[in-house]
Design a protein around this motif. Structure first.
Motif, mmCIF file in Angstrom:
data_model
loop_
_atom_site.group_PDB
_atom_site.id
_atom_site.type_symbol
_atom_site.label_atom_id
_atom_site.label_comp_id
_atom_site.label_asym_id
_atom_site.label_seq_id
_atom_site.Cartn_x
_atom_site.Cartn_y
_atom_site.Cartn_z
ATOM 1 N N PRO A 247 0.838 -9.086 -6.741
ATOM 2 C CA PRO A 247 0.835 -10.526 -7.035
ATOM 3 C C PRO A 247 -0.483 -10.960 -7.682
ATOM 4 C CG PRO A 247 1.460 -10.117 -4.751
ATOM 5 C CD PRO A 247 0.999 -8.814 -5.299
ATOM 6 N N ILE A 299 14.734 -7.953 -3.106
ATOM 7 C CA ILE A 299 13.500 -8.132 -3.897
ATOM 8 C C ILE A 299 12.922 -6.745 -4.221
ATOM 9 C CG2 ILE A 299 11.099 -8.956 -3.775
ATOM 10 C CD1 ILE A 299 12.149 -11.332 -2.120
ATOM 11 N N SER A 333 -6.507 0.023 -3.258
ATOM 12 C CA SER A 333 -5.959 0.508 -1.984
ATOM 13 C C SER A 333 -4.536 0.041 -1.705
ATOM 14 C CB SER A 333 -6.843 0.099 -0.790
ATOM 15 O OG SER A 333 -8.158 0.471 -1.017
HETATM 16 S S1 BJ8 Z 1 7.192 -8.795 -1.964
HETATM 17 S S2 BJ8 Z 1 4.368 -7.555 -3.733
HETATM 18 S S3 BJ8 Z 1 4.183 -10.541 -1.804
HETATM 19 S S4 BJ8 Z 1 4.537 -7.307 -0.186
HETATM 20 S S5 BJ8 Z 1 -0.835 -6.652 0.719
HETATM 21 S S6 BJ8 Z 1 1.706 -4.545 -0.775
HETATM 22 S S7 BJ8 Z 1 -1.045 -5.703 -2.705
HETATM 23 S S8 BJ8 Z 1 -1.558 -3.327 -0.110
HETATM 24 S S9 BJ8 Z 1 1.316 -8.289 -1.568
HETATM 25 FE FE1 BJ8 Z 1 3.451 -8.365 -1.835
HETATM 26 FE FE2 BJ8 Z 1 5.537 -9.273 -0.544
HETATM 27 FE FE3 BJ8 Z 1 5.747 -7.094 -2.031
HETATM 28 FE FE4 BJ8 Z 1 5.493 -9.433 -3.202
HETATM 29 FE FE5 BJ8 Z 1 -0.148 -3.902 -1.787
HETATM 30 FE FE6 BJ8 Z 1 -1.999 -5.426 -0.722
HETATM 31 FE FE7 BJ8 Z 1 0.048 -4.621 0.757
HETATM 32 FE FE8 BJ8 Z 1 0.431 -6.381 -1.141
#
Ligand code: BJ8
Length: 381
Positions: A247, A299, A333
């Motif tokens: 994001p 999603i 990471s």
């Molecule tokens: S649906 S993209 S908002 S999890 S926090 S996975 S960047 S290591 S934000 Fe996400 Fe929900 Fe998926 Fe969208 Fe990687 Fe960081 Fe984890 Fe992240």
């Protein structure tokens, strides 16, 4: 009718302005629920008369404080989220009566445990498969559990009728935000990628549905009007880029700025700030809980294994926006997105589309290096 710069400004300032709106809504007795992820079905909050809000997670400001507790080599989004909570610097976190997390990635799961020491945290157990019947059943039951948690916390009943209405309203917002970014299928696009991002990101901090709908409609018709009147804010020679990956917003806008300073324009965001959230609609008929479960489980996030929906959406956007190339932004990471890079590269290679994957964090320290890599990529398109 307002002028376009004023409308863009209204979206880019929405997060800051939203603090004041939220304060006054709280004073009037409104319930607030903080969220971090696109998998959380916000329709349930709307149906209960509760305001959902995306919590602060996009600036490096509170990371040093977070690193006193969390490991340094953790995703900046997780560190920032925790840092804002411990320092009380996120007014949205401060006003949240409930925080809803999800078992997406390991770092977030463990961070939510710590957050539970400070706030009422409810964690939804998200399965990692979108195909298995057992995963679908688990997710449906998690959605029902969230409904019960909201009803208990806010002493508010969620009827099927209210939930159907919330689904219709949220679908309306989705279709308008999709209409905003689809304007950039025009050649040249009628707005920069940064302006598009400001609308997509800012819209979530406008809390009144009717006002938001009106403002989005006004923005769309203003953009069209100016374009038809001959205004061209983007050069016809600018290379058309699709952004994918983690994001975006706040500190990571630097990537968009660097792309657009290099004779290119971001035409679409495949990530959670853009199409991943707004491309599809929740079914408006039948059992609303089943409709929400089906929609949200699909999603295309890298935490899913396998994750065919990201490829499907990315391929469709590349064709629809006639992309010259794709740039992926990975947060440091973030293992699931980093491992998935290989699939994305192979997928785009098979379609003859150039691809660049960049890893970054919330600091400005890598700006020079990013600029060199982005400029070299765009030059070879
Ligand atoms: S649906 S993209 S908002 S999890 S926090 S996975 S960047 S290591 S934000 Fe996400 Fe929900 Fe998926 Fe969208 Fe990687 Fe960081 Fe984890 Fe992240």
């Amino acid at each position: 009718m307002r002028e376009l710069p004023e409308l863009f400004e209204s979206f880019s300032e929405a997060r800051k302005q939203g603090f004041l709106t939220m304060k006054s809504l709280k004073e009037q007795g409104a319930g607030v629920a903080g969220t971090f992820c696109s998998y959380v079905p916000v329709e349930l909050f709307f149906a209960a008369g509760v305001i959902p809000v995306g919590l602060c997670s996009t600036s490096e400001e509170t990371i040093p404080e977070a690193e006193k507790t969390l490991p340094r080599n953790l995703c900046p989004l997780i560190k920032a989220s925790y840092g804002f909570a411990v320092t009380d610097k996120c007014p949205y976190m401060y006003f949240s009566d409930l925080v809803v997390g999800e078992t997406t990635c390991d770092g977030k799961i463990k961070m939510y445990e710590l957050l539970g020491d400070m706030k009422d945290v409810h964690v939804m157990e998200l399965p990692r498969s979108q195909q298995k019947e057992s995963s679908k059943a688990l997710w449906l039951s998690e959605i029902r559990l969230l409904k019960a948690k909201i009803e208990e916390t806010f002493k508010a009943g969620i009827s099927d009728e209210k939930l159907h209405e919330a689904i219709r309203q949220r679908n309306r917002e989705r279709s308008l935000l999709k209409a905003v970014y689809e304007l950039s299928t025009l050649k040249p696009p009628p707005m920069t990628g940064l302006q598009q991002l400001q609308i997509l990101y800012g819209a979530q901090y406008k809390f009144n549905h009717a006002d938001k709908v009106k403002e989005l409609e006004e923005t769309i018709s203003r953009i069209k009007e100016e374009y038809e009147g001959g205004k061209r804010p983007v050069s016809a020679r600018a290379k058309r880029i699709i952004v994918t990956g983690c994001p975006m917003g706040g500190a990571t806008e630097k990537v968009v700025r660097l792309i657009e300073e290099s004779a290119a324009v971001v035409v679409a965001y495949e990530n959670c700030t853009g199409a991943k959230q707004y491309d599809r609609q929740v079914s408006e008929g039948g059992d609303p809980y089943k409709a929400l479960a089906d929609y949200y489980l699909d999603i295309g996030c890298s935490v899913m294994s396998p994750n065919p929906n990201r490829l499907e959406l990315l391929g469709r956007l590349c064709a629809q926006f006639d992309a010259d190339g794709v740039i992926e932004m990975l947060l440091q990471s973030c293992h699931t997105y980093a491992v998935e890079t290989h699939r994305i590269r192979e997928f785009l290679k098979a379609r003859g589309l150039p691809f660049l994957s960049l890893e970054t964090d919330y600091s400005a320290g890598d700006t020079g290096q990013l600029k060199t890599r982005i400029a070299a990529f765009i030059e070879m398109l």
